[in-house]
Design an enzyme around this catalytic site. Structure first.
Site, mmCIF file in Angstrom:
data_model
loop_
_atom_site.group_PDB
_atom_site.id
_atom_site.type_symbol
_atom_site.label_atom_id
_atom_site.label_comp_id
_atom_site.label_asym_id
_atom_site.label_seq_id
_atom_site.Cartn_x
_atom_site.Cartn_y
_atom_site.Cartn_z
ATOM 1 N N LYS A 1 39.251 37.644 34.284
ATOM 2 C CA LYS A 1 37.952 37.175 34.771
ATOM 3 C C LYS A 1 37.289 36.310 33.696
ATOM 4 C CE LYS A 1 34.501 40.134 34.977
ATOM 5 N NZ LYS A 1 33.651 41.257 35.446
ATOM 6 N N THR B 1 31.840 46.675 35.180
ATOM 7 C CA THR B 1 31.215 47.055 33.907
ATOM 8 C C THR B 1 31.792 48.371 33.395
ATOM 9 O OG1 THR B 1 29.184 46.087 34.857
ATOM 10 C CG2 THR B 1 29.014 46.998 32.675
ATOM 11 N N GLU C 1 32.827 45.112 44.535
ATOM 12 C CA GLU C 1 32.739 45.723 43.205
ATOM 13 C C GLU C 1 31.377 46.389 43.056
ATOM 14 O OE1 GLU C 1 31.575 44.122 38.795
ATOM 15 O OE2 GLU C 1 32.912 42.863 39.997
#
Length: 218
Positions: free
Chosen positions: A131, A71, A43
């Site tokens: 998550k 993000t 990521e």
């Protein structure tokens, strides 16, 4: 990689390395080293300079690498990330428009959540995983285990507070995968380009996930 392939890779490997650094070169080194260490998932957070270019480069160079964007906070950002080649999107919280756009684009998405209400909302919106962030500040493995009792059908990824001491416990608590950043990619190792150190850490985390899963099954 197609959506089902990315989802299967995350489920199989069980580790989600997160790259959050202050330079494009460091991010590329981190991602390439993780990939070479046997973890075909990475990521790249959107706070990293040149994040879109890094994602594009990795996606073009490695067909079997599940490279994603972290993000991601709005639909426009989601669109740019997917256009660059991101194969999954994730956020620190539940952003409905990001989940909706990822679903429309047929891309894996897993927003952040903390409370049971947030977890349920994210799952019902169509998330592939949810998550749990930040787990370390709210009870760690014990908290995740408590969430899994009423919500066993929701695949959870534990992030925040995951390290070599807690990784196995998160898997034993029911986590489908664990998110790791600095514990896998220490600042010193990146600064001095210590690829061997990162590979050793990757091997440790892979072994922890594998062993904990075996123990959980028995």
């Amino acid at each position: 990689m197609k959506r089902d392939e990315v989802r299967a890779t995350i489920e199989k490997i069980g580790i989600l390395p997160s790259v959050r650094v202050n330079s494009r070169d460091l991010a590329s080194f981190a991602a390439e080293t993780v990939y070479a260490s046997g973890i075909p998932i990475v990521e790249i957070t959107m706070t990293t300079p040149g994040a879109l270019e890094i994602i594009n480069d990795l996606a073009n160079r490695h067909a079997d690498l599940a490279v994603g964007a972290g993000t991601v906070l709005d639909e426009e950002m989601a669109r740019m990330c997917i256009k660059a080649g991101a194969r999954f999107l994730t956020s620190p919280g539940f952003v409905p428009e990001v989940v909706a756009y990822a679903k429309k684009a047929d891309v894996v998405v897993f927003p952040g959540a903390l409370t049971p209400t947030e977890v349920i909302a994210a799952w019902k919106a169509g998330s592939d995983f949810v998550k749990i962030f930040p787990t370390g500040q709210v009870g760690g493995p014990q908290y995740l285990r408590a969430l899994k009792v009423p919500l066993p059908q929701i695949p959870l990824i534990a992030t925040g507070g995951v390290n070599q001491q807690t990784a196995s416990d998160f898997i034993l608590a029911g986590a489908t995968a664990i998110g790791v950043g600095g514990e896998l990619l220490p600042k010193e190792a990146l600064h001095f380009r210590q690829a061997d150190r990162i590979r050793e850490l990757a091997g440790r985390f892979l072994a922890m996930v594998r062993d904990a899963r075996s123990l959980r099954e028995t």
